[in-house]
Design a protein around this motif. Structure first.
Motif, PDB file in Angstrom:
ATOM      1  N   TYR A  97       0.817  -1.225   0.000  1.00 38.37           N
ATOM      2  CA  TYR A  97       0.000   0.000   0.000  1.00 38.37           C
ATOM      3  C   TYR A  97       0.849   1.273   0.000  1.00 38.37           C
ATOM      4  O   TYR A  97       0.309   2.371   0.078  1.00 38.37           O
ATOM      5  CB  TYR A  97      -0.903   0.008   1.234  1.00 38.37           C
ATOM      6  CG  TYR A  97      -0.119   0.154   2.516  1.00 38.37           C
ATOM      7  CD1 TYR A  97       0.099   1.415   3.062  1.00 38.37           C
ATOM      8  CD2 TYR A  97       0.465  -0.952   3.144  1.00 38.37           C
ATOM      9  CE1 TYR A  97       0.857   1.564   4.217  1.00 38.37           C
ATOM     10  CE2 TYR A  97       1.217  -0.812   4.284  1.00 38.37           C
ATOM     11  CZ  TYR A  97       1.406   0.447   4.812  1.00 38.37           C
ATOM     12  OH  TYR A  97       2.172   0.589   5.935  1.00 38.37           O
ATOM     13  N   LEU A  98       2.178   1.134  -0.068  1.00 38.56           N
ATOM     14  CA  LEU A  98       3.034   2.313   0.064  1.00 38.56           C
ATOM     15  C   LEU A  98       2.776   3.306  -1.067  1.00 38.56           C
ATOM     16  O   LEU A  98       2.449   2.923  -2.186  1.00 38.56           O
ATOM     17  CB  LEU A  98       4.504   1.889   0.075  1.00 38.56           C
ATOM     18  CG  LEU A  98       4.897   1.020   1.266  1.00 38.56           C
ATOM     19  CD1 LEU A  98       6.343   0.583   1.171  1.00 38.56           C
ATOM     20  CD2 LEU A  98       4.624   1.752   2.570  1.00 38.56           C
ATOM     21  N   PHE A  99       2.921   4.570  -0.736  1.00 40.42           N
ATOM     22  CA  PHE A  99       2.660   5.626  -1.716  1.00 40.42           C
ATOM     23  C   PHE A  99       3.636   6.753  -1.441  1.00 40.42           C
ATOM     24  O   PHE A  99       4.297   6.767  -0.396  1.00 40.42           O
ATOM     25  CB  PHE A  99       1.214   6.121  -1.598  1.00 40.42           C
ATOM     26  CG  PHE A  99       0.838   6.531  -0.193  1.00 40.42           C
ATOM     27  CD1 PHE A  99       0.917   7.858   0.202  1.00 40.42           C
ATOM     28  CD2 PHE A  99       0.415   5.579   0.746  1.00 40.42           C
ATOM     29  CE1 PHE A  99       0.582   8.239   1.496  1.00 40.42           C
ATOM     30  CE2 PHE A  99       0.080   5.958   2.049  1.00 40.42           C
ATOM     31  CZ  PHE A  99       0.167   7.290   2.421  1.00 40.42           C
ATOM     32  N   ASP A 100       3.728   7.698  -2.375  1.00 37.20           N
ATOM     33  CA  ASP A 100       4.619   8.841  -2.175  1.00 37.20           C
ATOM     34  C   ASP A 100       4.052   9.704  -1.060  1.00 37.20           C
ATOM     35  O   ASP A 100       2.940  10.207  -1.173  1.00 37.20           O
ATOM     36  CB  ASP A 100       4.721   9.665  -3.464  1.00 37.20           C
ATOM     37  CG  ASP A 100       5.790   9.107  -4.390  1.00 37.20           C
ATOM     38  OD1 ASP A 100       6.613   8.305  -3.913  1.00 37.20           O
ATOM     39  OD2 ASP A 100       5.788   9.483  -5.575  1.00 37.20           O
ATOM     40  N   TRP A 101       4.818   9.871  -0.010  1.00 34.38           N
ATOM     41  CA  TRP A 101       4.332  10.650   1.130  1.00 34.38           C
ATOM     42  C   TRP A 101       4.280  12.126   0.737  1.00 34.38           C
ATOM     43  O   TRP A 101       5.273  12.669   0.254  1.00 34.38           O
ATOM     44  CB  TRP A 101       5.249  10.422   2.341  1.00 34.38           C
ATOM     45  CG  TRP A 101       4.761  11.091   3.570  1.00 34.38           C
ATOM     46  CD1 TRP A 101       5.385  12.092   4.244  1.00 34.38           C
ATOM     47  CD2 TRP A 101       3.556  10.803   4.283  1.00 34.38           C
ATOM     48  NE1 TRP A 101       4.632  12.454   5.330  1.00 34.38           N
ATOM     49  CE2 TRP A 101       3.495  11.683   5.376  1.00 34.38           C
ATOM     50  CE3 TRP A 101       2.494   9.895   4.102  1.00 34.38           C
ATOM     51  CZ2 TRP A 101       2.448  11.700   6.287  1.00 34.38           C
ATOM     52  CZ3 TRP A 101       1.458   9.896   5.008  1.00 34.38           C
ATOM     53  CH2 TRP A 101       1.436  10.790   6.083  1.00 34.38           C
ATOM     54  N   GLY A 399       9.144  14.829  -4.977  1.00 38.12           N
ATOM     55  CA  GLY A 399       8.139  15.772  -4.470  1.00 38.12           C
ATOM     56  C   GLY A 399       8.637  16.542  -3.254  1.00 38.12           C
ATOM     57  O   GLY A 399       8.396  17.746  -3.128  1.00 38.12           O
ATOM     58  N   GLN A 400       9.338  15.848  -2.378  1.00 44.05           N
ATOM     59  CA  GLN A 400       9.869  16.519  -1.182  1.00 44.05           C
ATOM     60  C   GLN A 400      10.997  17.475  -1.549  1.00 44.05           C
ATOM     61  O   GLN A 400      11.111  18.565  -0.999  1.00 44.05           O
ATOM     62  CB  GLN A 400      10.374  15.474  -0.175  1.00 44.05           C
ATOM     63  CG  GLN A 400       9.244  14.722   0.505  1.00 44.05           C
ATOM     64  CD  GLN A 400       9.753  13.576   1.369  1.00 44.05           C
ATOM     65  OE1 GLN A 400      10.657  12.844   0.978  1.00 44.05           O
ATOM     66  NE2 GLN A 400       9.158  13.420   2.533  1.00 44.05           N
ATOM     67  N   THR A 401      11.837  17.040  -2.491  1.00 49.15           N
ATOM     68  CA  THR A 401      13.002  17.845  -2.847  1.00 49.15           C
ATOM     69  C   THR A 401      12.595  19.137  -3.558  1.00 49.15           C
ATOM     70  O   THR A 401      13.219  20.180  -3.366  1.00 49.15           O
ATOM     71  CB  THR A 401      13.949  17.018  -3.740  1.00 49.15           C
ATOM     72  OG1 THR A 401      14.187  15.776  -3.091  1.00 49.15           O
ATOM     73  CG2 THR A 401      15.262  17.719  -3.968  1.00 49.15           C
TER      74      THR A 401
END
Ligand SMILES: Nc1nc2c(c(=O)[nH]1)N[C@H]1C(S)=C(S)[C@@H](COP(=O)(O)O)O[C@H]1N2
Ligand SMILES: [Mo]
Length: 450
Positions: A97-101, A399-401
Motif C-alpha cells: 500500500y506504500l505511496f509517495d508521502w 516531491g519533497q526535494t
C-alpha cells in the motif's frame, strides 16, 4: 458438597485418595479440570460478564483500528521504497500500500503520529480491563475442543499476543528503552499485521454477540446503579459470568469510571508532547521535552550531537557542504547564508509521538540542486556528519526535494541552529517524519540513484 478433608478444589464425586497419575490423566483427557484458575469457582468477580466485556470491546473496536491505520501510515511516511530508507528490508507483501508521502498539509504527520502514540497509550487501561474481563477464558479446560473451538482459541492467542506485543514494543520504543534483541520497526510492523488479521477473525466471530450483549443492559441505567444494587449478569454460554460470584466490592459504573479515569490520566500526562507552549510541561509520561539542550533554540532535542559522536571540530569553520549534481560544489556556511533565504513555520513530528512547530530559515533544496546543475527531479540523498546509524542518511522523494518549503535550514526562530539541533545545517521538509529531518548535513546528492 465438600467436607473439610476434601480440600478446596475437589469436584463433587471425586474419589478421595486417588493417585496423582490417574488424576493427571483425567486432566489431560479433559474429563476433569485441573485445580485453581481452571475451575469456574476460582473466578468470583460479580462484574465479569458479556455486557462488561462488550463495553470494553466496543471502545477498543473504535480505537484500535485508528491506532493500526495511523501506524501503517507512519510506515508509508518513511518512504521505505526510496534507496537507503528501507528500515524493513523483508517487507515483502506488506509494502503493497506504500505511496509517495505528500508534503502537504504540513501538519499531517504530526496529527497521524500523535494519534498513533497518544491514542495507543490512552487505550492501555481499556486493553488491560478487557483482558481482565475475559481472563477466565484463558483457563478454559480442556484447552482444545471442536475444530472450530480450537481455531477460535488459536486466533485469540494471536489477537492477545499480537496486541500485547504491539503495545509493549511501542511503549518501550517511545520510552527510549531500545532493549529488543530485534529491530523495532520490522517487528512492530509484522506484529501489526498479525494483530490485524487476528482482529478481523475475532470481530467476524464476535460481532453478533457484541451487539446482543450491549443490548442486554442499558448503559445509562448501569451508570445510575450503585454498589448496593449491583448484581451479576445472567449466566452466559461463554462462562464469563462467575459461577459462584462474590458480593460486589465495586459497582459497574465504579469500574468503568476507574478504567476511564486511568485512560484520561494517561491521555492528560502524554498529550502535551504534541503541543507547543506551556502545555508541553504537562507531558510527564513523555521522555522528551525536558531537555532542550544548550543554546537559544527553545524546543526539545532528540539526539544530541555528543550522543551520536558529532564533534565540534567537524562543525566549525572548516565545515563545507558538498552538493553533487551534474557537477560538484562545495559551500561554506557563509556562502549558504549569502544565498536567497526563505523562512517557513514547519513542524518536527517524531515517530515517538512528540511534535513541535518552529520557524525555520534556510536555503531551498531546489536552489542547491540548480547550483549543481540538477533540478531535484531525482530526489536527493542526504548524508550527515554522523557516522553510522539509520539516521545518518536519508532519501527524499522528488516531491519533497522540489517543494519550495523544503530547506537546508541554517537558522531557527531567528537564531543560528544550536549544535544539538543540527548546526551547521539540517534538512527541514514539510510534513516529513522527524527522522527525515537530518541534522549535521555534510552532503546533498541530487544525482539519480544508481
Ligand atoms: N543526523 C541525525 N539527524 C537526526 C536525528 C539523528 O539521530 N541523527 N534524529 C532525527 C529525529 S528521530 C528527529 S525526531 C529529529 C529531531 O530534531 P531535534 O533534535 O532538532 O528536535 O531529528 C532527526 N534528525
Ligand atoms: Mo524522531
Amino acid at each position: 458438597m465438600s467436607s473439610a478433608s476434601d480440600g478446596p478444589h475437589r469436584h463433587p464425586g471425586e474419589p478421595a485418595g486417588r493417585g496423582a497419575g490417574a488424576r493427571l490423566w483425567a486432566y489431560l483427557r479433559g474429563q476433569e479440570r485441573p485445580p485453581g484458575p481452571f475451575r469456574p469457582e476460582f473466578w468470583r468477580s460479580p462484574l465479569r460478564g458479556p455486557w462488561l466485556t462488550s463495553v470494553f470491546g466496543l471502545v477498543l473496536l473504535a480505537g484500535l483500528p485508528l491506532v493500526a491505520i495511523t501506524g501503517l501510515i507512519s510506515y508509508a511516511a518513511y518512504d521505505p521504497r526510496l534507496p537507503g530508507n528501507d528500515i524493513t528490508p523483508e517487507k515483502g507483501l506488506f509494502g503493497f500500500y506504500l505511496f509517495d508521502w505528500p508534503t502537504s498539509p504540513v501538519w499531517l504527520y504530526r496529527v497521524t503520529q500523535g494519534v498513533h502514540v497518544i491514542l495507543g497509550l490512552t487505550l492501555v487501561p481499556v486493553l488491560l480491563a478487557k483482558l481482565w474481563s475475559v481472563i477466565p477464558k484463558l483457563f478454559a479446560w480442556p484447552p482444545t475442543g471442536s475444530p472450530a473451538q480450537t481455531l477460535e482459541r488459536a486466533s485469540l492467542l494471536l489477537l492477545v499476543g499480537g496486541a500485547v506485543f504491539e503495545f509493549v514494543t511501542g511503549i518501550l520504543n517511545i520510552q527510549l528503552f531500545y532493549v529488543f534483541p530485534f529491530s523495532f520497526y520490522p517487528a512492530h510492523l509484522y506484529g501489526a499485521w498479525i494483530f490485524l488479521a487476528a482482529l478481523a477473525v475475532h470481530v467476524a466471530i464476535k460481532l453478533p454477540r457484541l451487539v446482543t450483549s450491549l443490548r442486554s443492559r442499558s448503559f445509562r441505567r448501569e451508570l445510575r446503579t450503585s454498589l448496593r444494587d449491583t448484581r451479576p449478569e445472567p449466566p452466559d454460554p461463554d462462562g464469563l459470568v462467575a459461577a459462584a460470584p462474590a458480593p460486589p466490592t465495586i459497582s459497574r459504573r465504579g469500574l468503568l469510571a476507574f478504567v476511564g479515569a486511568g485512560s484520561l490520566t494517561v491521555l492528560g500526562l502524554s498529550a502535551g508532547q504534541t503541543m507547543d507552549g506551556p502545555w508541553r510541561r504537562t507531558a510527564l509520561l513523555a521522555p522528551h521535552g525536558r531537555y532542550y539542550g544548550p543554546g537559544p533554540n527553545d524546543f526539545q532535542v532528540n539526539k544530541t550531537a555528543a550522543s551520536v559522536g558529532v564533534v565540534a571540530a567537524e562543525t566549525g569553520p572548516e565545515w563545507r557542504l558538498t552538493v553533487r549534481g551534474a557537477r560538484q560544489v562545495r559551500l561554506s556556511r557563509e556562502q549558504l547564508l549569502a544565498m536567497p533565504l526563505y523562512t517557513y513555520r514547519l513542524p518536527i513530528a517524531c515517530v515517538e509521538g512528540w511534535s513541535t512547530e518552529q520557524t525555520w530559515t534556510g536555503v531551498r533544496l531546489t536552489d542547491l540542486a540548480r547550483l549543481s546543475g540538477a533540478d531535484g527531479g531525482a530526489g536527493v540523498y542526504v548524508r550527515s556528519l554522523q557516522r553510522g546509524g539509520v539516521f545518518s542518511h536519508v532519501s527524499l522523494s522528488a516531491g519533497q526535494t522540489t517543494d519550495p518549503r523544503s530547506l537546508l535550514a541554517l537558522r531557527v526562530n531567528g537564531a543560528d541552529l544550536s549544535l544539538d539541533h543540527g548546526f551547521p545545517a539540517r534538512i527541514m521538509v514539510p510534513n516529513a517524519p522527524g527522522v527525515h529531518n537530518t541534522k549535521w548535513v555534510r552532503e546533498l546528492d541530487f544525482r539519480a540513484p544508481p
